[in-house]
Design an enzyme around this catalytic site. Sequence first.
Site, PDB file in Angstrom:
ATOM      1  N   ASP A  20       0.376  -1.400   0.369  1.00  0.00           N
ATOM      2  CA  ASP A  20      -0.327  -0.254  -0.083  1.00  0.00           C
ATOM      3  C   ASP A  20       0.798   1.256   0.241  1.00  0.00           C
ATOM      4  O   ASP A  20       1.599   1.364   0.526  1.00  0.00           O
ATOM      5  CB  ASP A  20      -1.161  -0.088   1.502  1.00  0.00           C
ATOM      6  N   ASN A  68     -11.354  -2.466  -4.781  1.00  0.00           N
ATOM      7  CA  ASN A  68     -10.477  -1.808  -5.903  1.00  0.00           C
ATOM      8  C   ASN A  68     -11.495  -1.190  -7.708  1.00  0.00           C
ATOM      9  O   ASN A  68     -10.942  -0.412  -7.705  1.00  0.00           O
ATOM     10  CB  ASN A  68      -9.041  -2.191  -5.985  1.00  0.00           C
TER      11      ASN A  68
HETATM   12  C1  IPE Z   1      -5.605  -2.815   0.065  1.00  0.00           C
HETATM   13  O1  IPE Z   1      -4.928  -1.458   0.173  1.00  0.00           O
HETATM   14  C2  IPE Z   1      -5.744  -3.223  -1.885  1.00  0.00           C
HETATM   15  C3  IPE Z   1      -4.021  -3.434  -2.154  1.00  0.00           C
HETATM   16  C4  IPE Z   1      -2.800  -3.423  -1.456  1.00  0.00           C
HETATM   17  C5  IPE Z   1      -3.934  -4.307  -3.298  1.00  0.00           C
HETATM   18  P1  IPE Z   1      -6.550  -0.701  -0.419  1.00  0.00           P
HETATM   19  O2  IPE Z   1      -5.834   1.111  -0.121  1.00  0.00           O
HETATM   20  O3  IPE Z   1      -7.346  -0.687  -1.224  1.00  0.00           O
HETATM   21  O4  IPE Z   1      -7.054   0.085   1.406  1.00  0.00           O
HETATM   22  P2  IPE Z   1      -7.597   1.000   2.139  1.00  0.00           P
HETATM   23  O5  IPE Z   1      -9.072   1.037   1.167  1.00  0.00           O
HETATM   24  O6  IPE Z   1      -6.917   1.573   2.196  1.00  0.00           O
HETATM   25  O7  IPE Z   1      -8.480   0.273   3.007  1.00  0.00           O
HETATM   26  C1  IPE Z   2      -1.928   0.050  -3.533  1.00  0.00           C
HETATM   27  O1  IPE Z   2      -1.734   1.506  -3.427  1.00  0.00           O
HETATM   28  C2  IPE Z   2      -2.093  -0.363  -4.486  1.00  0.00           C
HETATM   29  C3  IPE Z   2      -3.280  -0.866  -5.348  1.00  0.00           C
HETATM   30  C4  IPE Z   2      -4.576  -0.729  -4.187  1.00  0.00           C
HETATM   31  C5  IPE Z   2      -3.630  -1.077  -6.257  1.00  0.00           C
HETATM   32  P1  IPE Z   2      -2.877   2.311  -3.701  1.00  0.00           P
HETATM   33  O2  IPE Z   2      -2.959   2.980  -4.473  1.00  0.00           O
HETATM   34  O3  IPE Z   2      -3.758   2.900  -2.282  1.00  0.00           O
HETATM   35  O4  IPE Z   2      -1.898   3.921  -2.212  1.00  0.00           O
HETATM   36  P2  IPE Z   2      -2.742   4.626  -1.417  1.00  0.00           P
HETATM   37  O5  IPE Z   2      -3.481   4.554  -0.419  1.00  0.00           O
HETATM   38  O6  IPE Z   2      -3.820   5.356  -2.544  1.00  0.00           O
HETATM   39  O7  IPE Z   2      -1.176   5.663  -1.279  1.00  0.00           O
HETATM   40 MG    MG Z   3      -4.276   2.164  -0.697  1.00  0.00          MG
END
Ligand code: IPE
Ligand code: IPE
Ligand code: MG
Length: 247
Positions: A20, A68
């Site tokens: 993340d 997502n």
């Molecule tokens: C979890 O991260 C999913 C992945 C890393 C693929 P998210 O960014 O989607 O999670 P939340 O929304 O902060 O809980």
């Molecule tokens: C995690 O990074 C990757 C996916 C969920 C695909 P994020 O896209 O959630 O990055 P932040 O949390 O918004 O910084």
């Molecule tokens: Mg994230």
Amino acid sequence: MPAANSAHATVPRHVAIVMDGNGRWAKRRFMPRFFGHEQGMETLLRVIDVFAARGVQYLTVFAFSSENWKRPDEEVSGLMNLVLIGVAKYLKKLAAEGVRIRIVGDRAGVSDKLRAAWDEAEAGTAANTRIQLSVAFNYGGRWDVVQACQRAVADGLAPAQIDEAALAQRMALAFAPDPDLFIRTGGEMRVSNFLLWQTAYAELYFSNCLWPDFGAAEVDAALAAYAGRDRRFGGVRSAPEGVPQGA
Ligand code: IPE
Ligand code: IPE
Ligand code: MG
């Protein structure tokens, strides 16, 4: 580094990672979120080798969650494309490095093109044994429990036959031992519907590092924290009283 705990292997067999922080990493550079995802993929390529070198046998990474899909269309299609780019760019390298790739998640929800790329990645690395990489894509822990139940019913099991073992062998990661260590980067302290069933006794480790910045030093910090944990699985403490348990 805390003293190694003799009650469990000091190197986890299976590490699961919520990768993340890509979006925030890009935003800090005044770049679009996709730039962060691209860098995140490069990071993954680097850390697979680090985990393999440290003796970790299974690495499971969260790349796209069931939730997502809520992101803007442009970001979702960017992430789908990144898989195609990743397979085209890195499959040969990973295959040569002994990485076995599996995709875990709901395949029904993605395009034929993506499914074909996954099939290619799985088939092209099926004989590899150095490290088993599972990419959780269109994956949710709740989805996994539901699909395991559906398969148990489809297999004709009677209610009394549906026990933990029957479900465990139908879960998406049935081929792997449960994760020993769960890492989440990016500073959030939540599971976000990752491996709900399989992490019942995983050691949790949260890092403020944004995923694109994760590297060998962060891997070693997480492994050192794990080595110092006292895993009890509901039993009794193994270290003598008064001995600190580490991070
Ligand atoms: C979890 O991260 C999913 C992945 C890393 C693929 P998210 O960014 O989607 O999670 P939340 O929304 O902060 O809980
Ligand atoms: C995690 O990074 C990757 C996916 C969920 C695909 P994020 O896209 O959630 O990055 P932040 O949390 O918004 O910084
Ligand atoms: Mg994230």
